[in-house]
Design a protein around this motif. Sequence first.
Motif, mmCIF file in Angstrom:
data_model
loop_
_atom_site.group_PDB
_atom_site.id
_atom_site.type_symbol
_atom_site.label_atom_id
_atom_site.label_comp_id
_atom_site.label_asym_id
_atom_site.label_seq_id
_atom_site.Cartn_x
_atom_site.Cartn_y
_atom_site.Cartn_z
ATOM 1 N N ASN A 44 0.894 -1.137 0.133
ATOM 2 C CA ASN A 44 -0.131 -0.005 0.010
ATOM 3 C C ASN A 44 0.779 1.204 0.019
ATOM 4 O O ASN A 44 1.929 1.432 0.616
ATOM 5 N N GLU A 45 0.333 2.113 -0.892
ATOM 6 C CA GLU A 45 1.099 3.326 -0.695
ATOM 7 C C GLU A 45 0.163 4.595 -0.849
ATOM 8 O O GLU A 45 -0.280 5.060 -1.993
ATOM 9 N N ARG A 46 -0.373 4.886 0.263
ATOM 10 C CA ARG A 46 -1.571 5.650 0.450
ATOM 11 C C ARG A 46 -1.323 6.923 -0.129
ATOM 12 O O ARG A 46 -2.128 7.709 -0.676
ATOM 13 N N GLY A 47 0.044 7.594 -0.074
ATOM 14 C CA GLY A 47 0.389 8.835 -0.758
ATOM 15 C C GLY A 47 0.117 8.864 -2.145
ATOM 16 O O GLY A 47 -0.046 10.011 -2.703
ATOM 17 N N MET A 48 0.096 8.071 -2.814
ATOM 18 C CA MET A 48 0.087 7.667 -4.085
ATOM 19 C C MET A 48 -1.400 7.075 -4.489
ATOM 20 O O MET A 48 -1.599 7.211 -5.650
ATOM 21 N N GLY A 49 -2.260 6.744 -3.514
ATOM 22 C CA GLY A 49 -3.569 6.220 -3.834
ATOM 23 C C GLY A 49 -3.600 4.978 -4.489
ATOM 24 O O GLY A 49 -4.571 4.525 -4.968
#
Length: 64
Positions: A44-49
Amino acid sequence: MRDLNIAARDKLRDHGKLGDDVDVKTERGERQFASGDRLMFLRNERGMGVKNGTLGGNRRNGLP
């Protein structure tokens, strides 16, 4: 799996579907990416969605 990916990229490049490679330092070592590559995120990479398993494409290499 790596050999299969290399063979697939060679075929795509032969058909003009991949741009020039750019070397990128990643957590898993040095990798080469080109415009036209398909990518799969492995966490998961929340900053990149994106979430683990998300597929994406590289439209152009805008890497430093």
